[in-house]
Design a protein around this motif. Structure first.
Motif, mmCIF file in Angstrom:
data_model
loop_
_atom_site.group_PDB
_atom_site.id
_atom_site.type_symbol
_atom_site.label_atom_id
_atom_site.label_comp_id
_atom_site.label_asym_id
_atom_site.label_seq_id
_atom_site.Cartn_x
_atom_site.Cartn_y
_atom_site.Cartn_z
ATOM 1 N N HIS A 28 50.081 27.522 52.301
ATOM 2 C CA HIS A 28 50.899 28.147 51.258
ATOM 3 C C HIS A 28 51.321 29.579 51.590
ATOM 4 C CE1 HIS A 28 50.571 24.884 48.344
ATOM 5 N NE2 HIS A 28 49.306 24.761 48.711
ATOM 6 N N GLY A 29 50.774 30.130 52.673
ATOM 7 C CA GLY A 29 51.111 31.508 53.030
ATOM 8 C C GLY A 29 50.626 32.523 52.014
ATOM 9 N N ARG A 30 49.560 32.184 51.304
ATOM 10 C CA ARG A 30 49.045 33.039 50.231
ATOM 11 C C ARG A 30 47.638 33.506 50.549
ATOM 12 N NH1 ARG A 30 52.197 33.085 45.536
ATOM 13 N NH2 ARG A 30 50.903 34.926 45.294
ATOM 14 N N VAL A 31 47.313 34.694 50.064
ATOM 15 C CA VAL A 31 45.984 35.271 50.225
ATOM 16 C C VAL A 31 45.079 34.730 49.124
ATOM 17 C CG1 VAL A 31 44.668 37.433 50.096
ATOM 18 C CG2 VAL A 31 46.825 37.347 51.340
ATOM 19 N N PHE A 32 43.837 34.405 49.490
ATOM 20 C CA PHE A 32 42.870 33.873 48.541
ATOM 21 C C PHE A 32 42.228 35.018 47.767
ATOM 22 C CE2 PHE A 32 38.994 32.232 46.874
ATOM 23 C CZ PHE A 32 39.153 30.865 46.734
ATOM 24 N N GLY A 33 42.857 35.419 46.678
ATOM 25 C CA GLY A 33 42.293 36.400 45.761
ATOM 26 C C GLY A 33 42.017 35.691 44.446
ATOM 27 N N ALA A 34 40.758 35.477 44.122
ATOM 28 C CA ALA A 34 40.395 34.635 42.972
ATOM 29 C C ALA A 34 40.977 35.168 41.659
ATOM 30 C CB ALA A 34 38.874 34.514 42.870
ATOM 31 N N THR A 35 40.950 36.469 41.439
ATOM 32 C CA THR A 35 41.478 36.989 40.180
ATOM 33 C C THR A 35 42.994 36.867 40.111
ATOM 34 O OG1 THR A 35 41.434 39.216 41.099
ATOM 35 C CG2 THR A 35 39.574 38.575 39.721
ATOM 36 N N GLY A 36 43.671 37.007 41.236
ATOM 37 C CA GLY A 36 45.119 36.813 41.262
ATOM 38 C C GLY A 36 45.490 35.365 41.015
ATOM 39 N N ILE A 37 44.678 34.456 41.539
ATOM 40 C CA ILE A 37 44.912 33.024 41.315
ATOM 41 C C ILE A 37 44.714 32.697 39.837
ATOM 42 C CG2 ILE A 37 44.013 30.716 41.820
ATOM 43 C CD1 ILE A 37 43.418 31.862 44.707
ATOM 44 N N LEU A 95 38.420 45.891 35.068
ATOM 45 C CA LEU A 95 39.054 47.196 35.311
ATOM 46 C C LEU A 95 39.115 47.492 36.805
ATOM 47 C CD1 LEU A 95 37.445 49.453 32.529
ATOM 48 C CD2 LEU A 95 39.811 48.661 32.675
ATOM 49 N N GLY A 96 38.026 47.210 37.509
ATOM 50 C CA GLY A 96 37.994 47.464 38.944
ATOM 51 C C GLY A 96 39.019 46.644 39.701
ATOM 52 N N VAL A 97 39.166 45.389 39.309
ATOM 53 C CA VAL A 97 40.156 44.515 39.949
ATOM 54 C C VAL A 97 41.561 45.050 39.709
ATOM 55 C CG1 VAL A 97 41.218 42.221 39.734
ATOM 56 C CG2 VAL A 97 38.748 42.440 39.924
ATOM 57 N N THR A 98 41.804 45.536 38.499
ATOM 58 C CA THR A 98 43.129 46.066 38.168
ATOM 59 C C THR A 98 43.416 47.335 38.956
ATOM 60 O OG1 THR A 98 42.949 45.137 35.951
ATOM 61 C CG2 THR A 98 44.585 46.878 36.281
ATOM 62 N N PHE A 99 42.498 48.277 38.940
ATOM 63 C CA PHE A 99 42.724 49.542 39.644
ATOM 64 C C PHE A 99 42.618 49.402 41.161
ATOM 65 C CE2 PHE A 99 41.268 51.395 35.484
ATOM 66 C CZ PHE A 99 42.534 51.854 35.106
ATOM 67 N N GLY A 100 41.835 48.428 41.632
ATOM 68 C CA GLY A 100 41.655 48.227 43.067
ATOM 69 C C GLY A 100 42.666 47.277 43.685
ATOM 70 N N SER A 101 43.598 46.794 42.883
ATOM 71 C CA SER A 101 44.643 45.867 43.346
ATOM 72 C C SER A 101 44.062 44.615 44.001
ATOM 73 C CB SER A 101 45.597 46.565 44.313
ATOM 74 O OG SER A 101 46.222 47.651 43.694
ATOM 75 N N GLY A 102 43.001 44.088 43.434
ATOM 76 C CA GLY A 102 42.435 42.855 43.957
ATOM 77 C C GLY A 102 40.932 42.812 43.814
ATOM 78 N N CYS A 103 40.387 41.650 44.168
ATOM 79 C CA CYS A 103 38.960 41.411 44.010
ATOM 80 C C CYS A 103 38.274 41.290 45.366
ATOM 81 C CB CYS A 103 38.743 40.148 43.182
ATOM 82 S SG CYS A 103 39.396 38.672 43.965
ATOM 83 N N THR A 104 36.999 40.996 45.331
ATOM 84 C CA THR A 104 36.230 40.910 46.575
ATOM 85 C C THR A 104 36.716 39.798 47.482
ATOM 86 O OG1 THR A 104 34.599 39.555 45.412
ATOM 87 C CG2 THR A 104 34.121 41.904 45.621
ATOM 88 N N SER A 105 37.160 38.691 46.924
ATOM 89 C CA SER A 105 37.634 37.604 47.791
ATOM 90 C C SER A 105 38.955 37.972 48.454
ATOM 91 C CB SER A 105 37.749 36.286 47.016
ATOM 92 O OG SER A 105 38.628 36.411 45.922
ATOM 93 N N GLY A 106 39.842 38.610 47.720
ATOM 94 C CA GLY A 106 41.120 39.016 48.311
ATOM 95 C C GLY A 106 40.953 40.099 49.356
#
Length: 144
Positions: A28-37, A95-106
């Motif tokens: 899919h050409g997509r990054v695995f970021g769980a919160t974005g998914i 909040l961290g995911v929002t300010f950090g532009s992603g999560c640990t998986s991404g």
């Protein structure tokens, strides 16, 4: 407070997460970021984008059922904190995911594999913050 380390289960989980990230990028050409998914399922931008996100989340949620089929019992889940602490922790992570532009998986799995400076910095920040939080919760507050 005792933390049980399960090396084989942890290794298997890590391999599956890595394989999922590689396959998602390959097909899919997509990054695995769980919160974005998850955000894409809750606020779908398009029907084709929604489908793979929903299937991936269904796979994540069905993991314990697959474990039960393989092991004959549901995985043991011990959450050594109160419900209130879980809610506050979830809010802080959001909040961290929002300010950090992603999560640990991404950042940690995909971004570091691409040698992204932003992801390397974010992952270092995650790890330092995690170490401090564990120390404070276990040794200052006595394990809430």
């Amino acid at each position: 407070m005792v933390t049980d380390f399960t090396p084989w289960v942890s290794l298997t989980g890590g391999i599956l997460i890595g394989l999922s990230a590689v396959l998602l990028m390959a097909f899919h050409g997509r990054v695995f970021g769980a919160t974005g998914i998850l955000a894409g399922v809750l606020n779908p931008a398009g029907s084709s984008d929604f489908a793979w996100r929903a299937w991936l989340l269904a796979g994540m949620v069905s993991g314990p059922l697959a474990f039960r089929l393989l092991m004959g019992e549901m995985p043991a889940i011990d959450v050594p904190v109160s419900t209130g602490a879980l809610i506050v922790g979830g809010f802080i992570v959001g909040l961290g995911v929002t300010f950090g532009s992603g999560c640990t998986s991404g950042h940690g799995v995909c971004g570091m594999a691409r040698l992204s400076r932003r992801s390397i910095t974010a992952t270092i920040t995650f790890m330092i913050t995690t170490a401090i939080t564990v120390y404070v919760v276990r040794h200052v507050f006595g394990g809430l």
